[in-house]
Design a protein around this motif. Structure first.
Motif, PDB file in Angstrom:
ATOM      1  N   SER A 126      11.559 -21.390 -13.788  1.00  0.00           N
ATOM      2  CA  SER A 126      11.900 -20.449 -14.866  1.00  0.00           C
ATOM      3  C   SER A 126      13.104 -19.577 -14.526  1.00  0.00           C
ATOM      4  CB  SER A 126      10.683 -19.582 -15.215  1.00  0.00           C
ATOM      5  OG  SER A 126       9.609 -20.379 -15.645  1.00  0.00           O
ATOM      6  N   VAL A 127      14.175 -20.224 -14.109  1.00  0.00           N
ATOM      7  CA  VAL A 127      15.438 -19.536 -13.833  1.00  0.00           C
ATOM      8  C   VAL A 127      16.459 -19.958 -14.883  1.00  0.00           C
ATOM      9  CG1 VAL A 127      17.344 -19.267 -12.196  1.00  0.00           C
ATOM     10  CG2 VAL A 127      14.979 -19.347 -11.368  1.00  0.00           C
ATOM     11  N   TYR A 128      17.231 -18.973 -15.379  1.00  0.00           N
ATOM     12  CA  TYR A 128      18.243 -19.239 -16.404  1.00  0.00           C
ATOM     13  C   TYR A 128      19.628 -18.894 -15.860  1.00  0.00           C
ATOM     14  CZ  TYR A 128      20.946 -18.950 -20.714  1.00  0.00           C
ATOM     15  OH  TYR A 128      21.904 -19.127 -21.677  1.00  0.00           O
ATOM     16  N   PHE A 129      20.545 -19.853 -15.965  1.00  0.00           N
ATOM     17  CA  PHE A 129      21.927 -19.634 -15.573  1.00  0.00           C
ATOM     18  C   PHE A 129      22.814 -19.591 -16.810  1.00  0.00           C
ATOM     19  CE2 PHE A 129      20.012 -21.718 -11.887  1.00  0.00           C
ATOM     20  CZ  PHE A 129      20.435 -20.900 -10.849  1.00  0.00           C
ATOM     21  N   GLY A 130      23.480 -18.466 -17.035  1.00  0.00           N
ATOM     22  CA  GLY A 130      24.508 -18.398 -18.057  1.00  0.00           C
ATOM     23  C   GLY A 130      25.808 -18.956 -17.510  1.00  0.00           C
ATOM     24  N   THR A 131      26.888 -18.796 -18.248  1.00  0.00           N
ATOM     25  CA  THR A 131      28.163 -19.342 -17.817  1.00  0.00           C
ATOM     26  C   THR A 131      28.735 -18.548 -16.641  1.00  0.00           C
ATOM     27  OG1 THR A 131      29.315 -17.987 -19.464  1.00  0.00           O
ATOM     28  CG2 THR A 131      28.703 -20.219 -20.114  1.00  0.00           C
ATOM     29  N   GLY A 132      29.613 -19.212 -15.888  1.00  0.00           N
ATOM     30  CA  GLY A 132      30.361 -18.549 -14.836  1.00  0.00           C
ATOM     31  C   GLY A 132      29.582 -18.206 -13.592  1.00  0.00           C
ATOM     32  N   VAL A 133      28.625 -19.051 -13.196  1.00  0.00           N
ATOM     33  CA  VAL A 133      27.792 -18.767 -12.021  1.00  0.00           C
ATOM     34  C   VAL A 133      28.137 -19.725 -10.887  1.00  0.00           C
ATOM     35  CG1 VAL A 133      25.441 -18.765 -11.103  1.00  0.00           C
ATOM     36  CG2 VAL A 133      25.890 -17.844 -13.384  1.00  0.00           C
ATOM     37  N   THR A 134      28.259 -19.167  -9.665  1.00  0.00           N
ATOM     38  CA  THR A 134      28.397 -19.981  -8.464  1.00  0.00           C
ATOM     39  C   THR A 134      27.354 -19.526  -7.442  1.00  0.00           C
ATOM     40  OG1 THR A 134      30.059 -18.498  -7.489  1.00  0.00           O
ATOM     41  CG2 THR A 134      30.864 -20.323  -8.825  1.00  0.00           C
ATOM     42  N   ILE A 135      26.690 -20.490  -6.835  1.00  0.00           N
ATOM     43  CA  ILE A 135      25.669 -20.222  -5.823  1.00  0.00           C
ATOM     44  C   ILE A 135      26.053 -20.989  -4.560  1.00  0.00           C
ATOM     45  CG2 ILE A 135      23.219 -20.198  -5.276  1.00  0.00           C
ATOM     46  CD1 ILE A 135      23.788 -18.692  -7.818  1.00  0.00           C
ATOM     47  N   GLU A 136      26.198 -20.279  -3.441  1.00  0.00           N
ATOM     48  CA  GLU A 136      26.630 -20.926  -2.214  1.00  0.00           C
ATOM     49  C   GLU A 136      25.445 -21.477  -1.419  1.00  0.00           C
ATOM     50  OE1 GLU A 136      29.291 -18.530   0.079  1.00  0.00           O
ATOM     51  OE2 GLU A 136      30.627 -18.147  -1.611  1.00  0.00           O
ATOM     52  N   GLN A 137      25.782 -22.297  -0.452  1.00  0.00           N
ATOM     53  CA  GLN A 137      24.817 -23.064   0.331  1.00  0.00           C
ATOM     54  C   GLN A 137      23.697 -22.193   0.915  1.00  0.00           C
ATOM     55  OE1 GLN A 137      26.136 -24.698   4.192  1.00  0.00           O
ATOM     56  NE2 GLN A 137      25.588 -26.706   3.362  1.00  0.00           N
ATOM     57  N   GLY A 138      22.481 -22.701   0.816  1.00  0.00           N
ATOM     58  CA  GLY A 138      21.345 -22.077   1.470  1.00  0.00           C
ATOM     59  C   GLY A 138      20.741 -20.883   0.775  1.00  0.00           C
ATOM     60  N   ALA A 139      21.272 -20.511  -0.377  1.00  0.00           N
ATOM     61  CA  ALA A 139      20.696 -19.383  -1.109  1.00  0.00           C
ATOM     62  C   ALA A 139      19.379 -19.794  -1.764  1.00  0.00           C
ATOM     63  CB  ALA A 139      21.670 -18.883  -2.166  1.00  0.00           C
ATOM     64  N   THR A 140      18.563 -18.798  -2.085  1.00  0.00           N
ATOM     65  CA  THR A 140      17.314 -19.035  -2.805  1.00  0.00           C
ATOM     66  C   THR A 140      17.297 -18.176  -4.058  1.00  0.00           C
ATOM     67  OG1 THR A 140      16.084 -19.515  -0.772  1.00  0.00           O
ATOM     68  CG2 THR A 140      14.797 -18.904  -2.717  1.00  0.00           C
ATOM     69  N   ILE A 141      17.041 -18.811  -5.190  1.00  0.00           N
ATOM     70  CA  ILE A 141      16.907 -18.092  -6.458  1.00  0.00           C
ATOM     71  C   ILE A 141      15.438 -18.167  -6.845  1.00  0.00           C
ATOM     72  CG2 ILE A 141      17.742 -17.821  -8.801  1.00  0.00           C
ATOM     73  CD1 ILE A 141      19.935 -17.631  -6.635  1.00  0.00           C
ATOM     74  N   HIS A 142      14.776 -17.037  -6.765  1.00  0.00           N
ATOM     75  CA  HIS A 142      13.337 -17.011  -7.007  1.00  0.00           C
ATOM     76  C   HIS A 142      13.021 -17.007  -8.509  1.00  0.00           C
ATOM     77  CE1 HIS A 142      12.306 -16.500  -2.786  1.00  0.00           C
ATOM     78  NE2 HIS A 142      13.318 -15.649  -2.692  1.00  0.00           N
ATOM     79  N   ALA A 143      11.782 -17.207  -8.821  1.00  0.00           N
ATOM     80  CA  ALA A 143      11.330 -17.451 -10.187  1.00  0.00           C
ATOM     81  C   ALA A 143      11.680 -16.319 -11.152  1.00  0.00           C
ATOM     82  CB  ALA A 143       9.817 -17.676 -10.187  1.00  0.00           C
TER      83      ALA A 143
END
Length: 451
Positions: free
Chosen positions: A278-295
């Motif tokens: 249940s994660v929502y990404f809008g436009t213009g997002v960058t996530i670098e290696q090894g990160a965690t995006i929690h619920a």
């Protein structure tokens, strides 16, 4: 590779959308439908892209221009059909030396590979080639009438005979021609049909009659689905999300529950990132290696550094920059702020219009007070500072490196490096006063209920 000019037909209103804006401006994964098509044309190698719009469609031109500043626009003042629309791009195709492709603008899942399918037929010696597909239910689609590898005609549903309606191969959304063939035929298209319109699909019969070789290619149905109403728009969104989820996982991104994660068309995520449900990404997002995006996190216009942790229930708004190994915890909102390496904003905080250095700790409930009703103001916190719980930093204000701000403080003046800042009223205890207040309140409540 021959030069390619692509003509994108975007002049329709799309009345079935029941919308005040043109159909092609409705978005799939955060990008207008027409911009998806223009992007596919560019990815296929189009040197020039012409977008045909209707009267009053300045918003369509603006949307396309924001994604492709080099696109060229032409207006179809009268809606006389697709051939008439394609003819409006005459300044581009009248001197073209390679290929001309005509593509409908309401196909958001179109890929460069679909263009290549028909361009390959031209490379192999055909004079024209049409993209087809085989839907489960061909009702409503123009039928491709073939003889072996040759395409004889495209018959629109309303003009097809009962026998022709049994054909399962249907017209998709791309028609490609050698430029000289397109020039020779486009002005010969007539309007002798049920709608009295000039169909670009009639170029097939004209080409055959003139002795040209016409072929066809076949695309997967999912790539060429058109959008005519809100139901199809939702289906296109679902199909796009399924596609990009698969691509993300193939790149080394872990999706705990893929069906609950929504990406934008431009989301960039490096490998070894873990994304919970249940994660929502809008436009213009960058996530670098090894990160965690929690619920249950919502992220748009933001960057997340290597090894950082975001959420659960976090919101990153545009221009949020989360440094490597930083922690943004539950019910935290970050807006237009730089969060340094290893900095922790763990819970129930708002950080906006701010710069937090490396290794800062922000306690629960701390906020930057960045708006005075008219203007936004900056807050700066130096490396290693500790911001106590329930602190309000009234911008513009700065807190120096290594400083300690006591919990419950309201900071209105600069805090020097390594200083202790306390800004709260002194505590006063009044014996027995609580009992008096509670008794008075209970009496008032009882009287109110009796009255």
């Amino acid at each position: 590779m021959a030069e390619l000019v692509s003509i994108v037909l975007a002049a329709g209103e799309g009345k079935r959308m029941r919308s005040q804006k043109p159909k092609v401006l409705h978005e799939v994964a955060g990008l207008p439908i027409v911009s998806h098509v223009v992007g596919a044309a560019r990815a296929a190698g189009s040197r020039d892209v012409a977008v045909i719009t209707g009267p009053g469609h300045g918003d369509v031109r603006d949307a396309v221009r924001s994604a492709d500043p080099d696109a060229t626009f032409f207006e179809q003042l009268e809606r006389k059909g697709t051939a008439h629309a394609a003819a409006q791009a005459r300044p581009l195709w009248e001197h073209a030396q390679g290929y001309v492709a005509v593509v409908y603008a309401d196909h958001p899942l179109l890929r460069a590979e679909n263009f290549q399918t028909v361009l390959d037929r031209l490379d192999a010696g055909m004079d024209a080639a049409i993209l087809g597909f085989e839907p489960d239910d061909p009702t409503g689609y123009g039928r491709l009438l073939t003889d072996g590898d040759s395409l004889l005609a495209i018959r629109e549903q309303r003009d097809a005979s009962e026998e022709e309606k049994k054909v399962g191969l249907c017209n998709a959304c791309i028609l490609a021609f050698r430029a000289e063939v397109f020039r020779a035929l486009i002005d010969k298209v007539g309007s002798d049909n049920a709608q009295n319109e000039f169909y670009v699909t009639d170029l097939v019969e004209l080409a055959n009659a003139a002795g040209y070789r016409v072929g066809y290619g076949i695309a997967p149905e999912v790539d060429v689905m058109g959008v005519n109403d809100r139901i199809q728009l939702a289906r296109a969104e679902g199909l796009f999300q399924k596609r990009i989820r698969s691509e993300m996982m193939h790149r080394g991104v872990t999706l705990i529950d893929p069906d609950t994660v929504y990406f934008a068309y431009d989301t960039e995520i490096e490998n070894d990132v873990v994304i919970e449900p249940s994660v929502y990404f809008g436009t213009g997002v960058t996530i670098e290696q090894g990160a965690t995006i929690h619920a249950f996190s919502h992220i748009e216009g933001a960057s997340v550094g290597r090894g950082a942790s975001v959420g659960p229930f976090a919101r990153l708004r545009p221009a949020a920059q989360i440094g490597a190994d930083a922690k943004i915890g539950n019910f935290v909102e970050i807006k237009k702020a730089e969060i340094g390496r290893g900095t922790k904003v763990s819970h129930l905080s708002y950080i906006g219009d701010a710069s937090l250095g490396d290794g800062v700790n922000v306690g629960a409930g701390a906020i930057t007070v960045n708006y005075d009703g008219y203007n936004k103001h900056q807050t700066k916190v130096g490396a290693g500072a500790f911001i106590g719980s329930n602190t309000s930093l009234i911008a513009p204000v700065s807190v120096g490196a290594g400083a300690l701000v006591a919990a419950g403080s309201v900071i209105t003046k600069p805090v020097d490096a390594d200083a202790l800042a306390l800004a709260r009223a002194g505590q006063v205890n009044k014996s027995g006063r609580a009992k008096t207040i509670f008794e008075r309140a209970a009496k008032a409540k009882a009287e109110k209920s009796r009255g």
